[in-house]
Write an enzyme that holds these catalytic residues in place. Sequence first.
Site, PDB file in Angstrom:
ATOM      1  N   SER A   1     136.985  85.769 -44.662  1.00  8.37           N
ATOM      2  CA  SER A   1     136.944  84.620 -45.568  1.00  8.37           C
ATOM      3  C   SER A   1     135.606  84.041 -45.176  1.00  8.37           C
ATOM      4  O   SER A   1     134.950  83.904 -44.217  1.00  8.37           O
ATOM      5  CB  SER A   1     138.079  83.721 -45.203  1.00  8.37           C
ATOM      6  OG  SER A   1     137.812  82.398 -45.671  1.00  8.37           O
ATOM      7  N   SER A   2     135.230  83.236 -46.317  1.00  7.94           N
ATOM      8  CA  SER A   2     133.808  82.390 -46.177  1.00  7.94           C
ATOM      9  C   SER A   2     134.152  81.228 -45.236  1.00  7.94           C
ATOM     10  O   SER A   2     132.973  80.615 -44.811  1.00  7.94           O
ATOM     11  CB  SER A   2     133.601  81.820 -47.447  1.00  7.94           C
ATOM     12  OG  SER A   2     134.482  81.053 -48.174  1.00  7.94           O
ATOM     13  N   CYS A   3     135.306  81.005 -44.718  1.00  6.65           N
ATOM     14  CA  CYS A   3     135.556  79.846 -44.004  1.00  6.65           C
ATOM     15  C   CYS A   3     135.005  80.044 -42.491  1.00  6.65           C
ATOM     16  O   CYS A   3     135.122  79.289 -41.799  1.00  6.65           O
ATOM     17  CB  CYS A   3     136.772  79.136 -43.732  1.00  6.65           C
ATOM     18  SG  CYS A   3     138.095  80.212 -43.315  1.00  6.65           S
TER      19      CYS A   3
ATOM     20  N   LYS B   1     139.647  85.051 -38.282  1.00  4.24           N
ATOM     21  CA  LYS B   1     139.019  85.720 -39.006  1.00  4.24           C
ATOM     22  C   LYS B   1     137.738  86.303 -38.423  1.00  4.24           C
ATOM     23  O   LYS B   1     137.021  87.569 -38.967  1.00  4.24           O
ATOM     24  CB  LYS B   1     138.549  85.125 -40.479  1.00  4.24           C
ATOM     25  CG  LYS B   1     139.851  84.956 -41.238  1.00  4.24           C
ATOM     26  CD  LYS B   1     140.347  86.476 -41.826  1.00  4.24           C
ATOM     27  CE  LYS B   1     141.512  86.596 -42.681  1.00  4.24           C
ATOM     28  NZ  LYS B   1     142.086  87.706 -43.114  1.00  4.24           N
TER      29      LYS B   1
HETATM   30  O1  GFB Z   1     141.203  76.123 -52.099  1.00  4.58           O
HETATM   31  P1  GFB Z   1     141.132  74.884 -51.248  1.00  4.58           P
HETATM   32  O2  GFB Z   1     142.268  74.459 -50.622  1.00  4.58           O
HETATM   33  O3  GFB Z   1     140.295  75.362 -49.800  1.00  4.58           O
HETATM   34  O4  GFB Z   1     140.319  73.763 -51.872  1.00  4.58           O
HETATM   35  P2  GFB Z   1     138.981  75.248 -49.074  1.00  4.58           P
HETATM   36  C1  GFB Z   1     140.273  72.631 -51.402  1.00  4.58           C
HETATM   37  C2  GFB Z   1     139.156  71.677 -52.403  1.00  4.58           C
HETATM   38  O5  GFB Z   1     139.653  71.638 -53.545  1.00  4.58           O
HETATM   39  C3  GFB Z   1     139.207  70.238 -51.530  1.00  4.58           C
HETATM   40  C4  GFB Z   1     140.169  70.118 -53.523  1.00  4.58           C
HETATM   41  O6  GFB Z   1     137.924  69.737 -51.862  1.00  4.58           O
HETATM   42  C5  GFB Z   1     140.244  69.644 -52.161  1.00  4.58           C
HETATM   43  O7  GFB Z   1     140.109  68.161 -52.053  1.00  4.58           O
HETATM   44  N1  GFB Z   1     141.434  70.019 -54.219  1.00  4.58           N
HETATM   45  C6  GFB Z   1     141.718  69.296 -55.462  1.00  4.58           C
HETATM   46  C7  GFB Z   1     142.561  70.516 -54.109  1.00  4.58           C
HETATM   47  N2  GFB Z   1     142.808  69.165 -55.967  1.00  4.58           N
HETATM   48  C8  GFB Z   1     143.520  70.155 -54.940  1.00  4.58           C
HETATM   49  C9  GFB Z   1     144.901  70.744 -54.863  1.00  4.58           C
HETATM   50  O8  GFB Z   1     145.744  70.429 -55.898  1.00  4.58           O
HETATM   51  N3  GFB Z   1     145.070  71.728 -53.994  1.00  4.58           N
HETATM   52  C10 GFB Z   1     144.299  72.182 -53.167  1.00  4.58           C
HETATM   53  N4  GFB Z   1     144.627  72.970 -52.219  1.00  4.58           N
HETATM   54  N5  GFB Z   1     142.917  71.581 -53.011  1.00  4.58           N
HETATM   55  C11 GFB Z   1     140.309  77.044 -47.834  1.00  4.58           C
HETATM   56  C12 GFB Z   1     140.544  77.218 -46.426  1.00  4.58           C
HETATM   57  O9  GFB Z   1     139.290  76.061 -47.962  1.00  4.58           O
HETATM   58  O10 GFB Z   1     139.540  78.223 -48.394  1.00  4.58           O
HETATM   59  C13 GFB Z   1     141.041  78.642 -46.157  1.00  4.58           C
HETATM   60  O11 GFB Z   1     141.425  76.131 -45.968  1.00  4.58           O
HETATM   61  C14 GFB Z   1     140.193  79.731 -46.695  1.00  4.58           C
HETATM   62  O12 GFB Z   1     140.926  78.721 -44.713  1.00  4.58           O
HETATM   63  C15 GFB Z   1     140.085  79.245 -48.093  1.00  4.58           C
HETATM   64  O13 GFB Z   1     139.044  79.827 -46.189  1.00  4.58           O
HETATM   65  C16 GFB Z   1     139.289  80.386 -49.009  1.00  4.58           C
HETATM   66  O14 GFB Z   1     137.905  75.883 -49.868  1.00  4.58           O
HETATM   67  O15 GFB Z   1     138.705  73.793 -48.614  1.00  4.58           O
END
Ligand code: GFB
Length: 323
Positions: free
Chosen positions: A108-110, A141
């Site tokens: 993962s990119s994280c 990861k």
């Molecule tokens: O896809 P996501 O949850 O993960 O996206 P990450 C998070 C971003 O989208 C944050 C915004 O900036 C949130 O504030 N966002 C806006 C939302 N609305 C929503 C919503 O309804 N749901 C969600 N989930 N986010 C994940 C990691 O990070 O990326 C994992 O936690 C993994 O470990 C994955 O690497 C690919 O990109 O922040």
Amino acid sequence: MSARPRIYIAGHRGMVGSALLRRLSEMDAGEIVTRTRQELDLTDQAAVKAFFATEKIDQVYLAAAKVGGIHANNTYPADFIYENLMIETNIVHAAHMSDVQSLLFLGSSCIYPKLAEQPMREDALLTGPLEPTNEPYAIAKITGIKLCESYARQYGRDYRSVMPTNLYGPGDNFHPENSHVAPALMRRFHEAAEAKDPQVTVWGSGTPMREFLHVDDMAAASIHVMDLDAKTYAENSDPMLSHINVGTGVDCTIRELAETMMAVTGYDGELVFDSTKPDGTPRKLMDVTKLEKLGWKASIPLKEGLDQTYQWFLSQSGQIKSV
Ligand code: GFB
């Protein structure tokens, strides 16, 4: 390897694993071996060892993982670190013990530091503190990458790893809280359009930037990397920094993603941002120079990929994964 390789896809019911299954089947790449969670618990070391001892596997795609969006990572850190570490260590070690020479681990990119220079090159790994909301998952990861490198260095195994950017596509998890941002917003806008709601809430400030890759592109990239001949791969790979980024090289703000999702779902109400929800890492754009040099480039534009995913979402009516 036998004429027709036996290819094990770990996690074939997940979004990435099912995309790999579709593509490898279309290609008629070999005998595909799969096991459901009920048939094989990948956190059970003895069961995984027994599976590899009897199945005579030639290649492994390690796409099994506990995954989720920012909220799920932040809420269930123990589950994310424990399950992912167990799955990876059990599979990599058992594959080695059963003389499996080829394995591809999906990360993962994280794995990169929260404030890594953008776009993030592979050598940014372990150069700074991680994003706190997903640190346990990222540590697992990173361990997966280091497992592959260690078995390659010590035992000469051809264990490779690819690091996808944020993925989306058919088979995604559309849970309202635990999912990633793309499926979460697709479902929320869809339901708001149906209910004619005047407003839709998007988490955070809308300013973080993310890169989105369609899962069919990810499957194609994974197979490309798995199938690179050993010489080409070795010439382009540092034994202690061997992972390869997979992305589109293009990102957008969460606000832009939300606006695209409005167009995809036909929602025309108002966007509201909920600043009590976390933003996560400010930007996460992959440097894909290494992969492009190795001959692969993403081909599905975001809008087209989201339109296709939305058609899939509609076709599932009520049966979408929501766990
Ligand atoms: O896809 P996501 O949850 O993960 O996206 P990450 C998070 C971003 O989208 C944050 C915004 O900036 C949130 O504030 N966002 C806006 C939302 N609305 C929503 C919503 O309804 N749901 C969600 N989930 N986010 C994940 C990691 O990070 O990326 C994992 O936690 C993994 O470990 C994955 O690497 C690919 O990109 O922040």
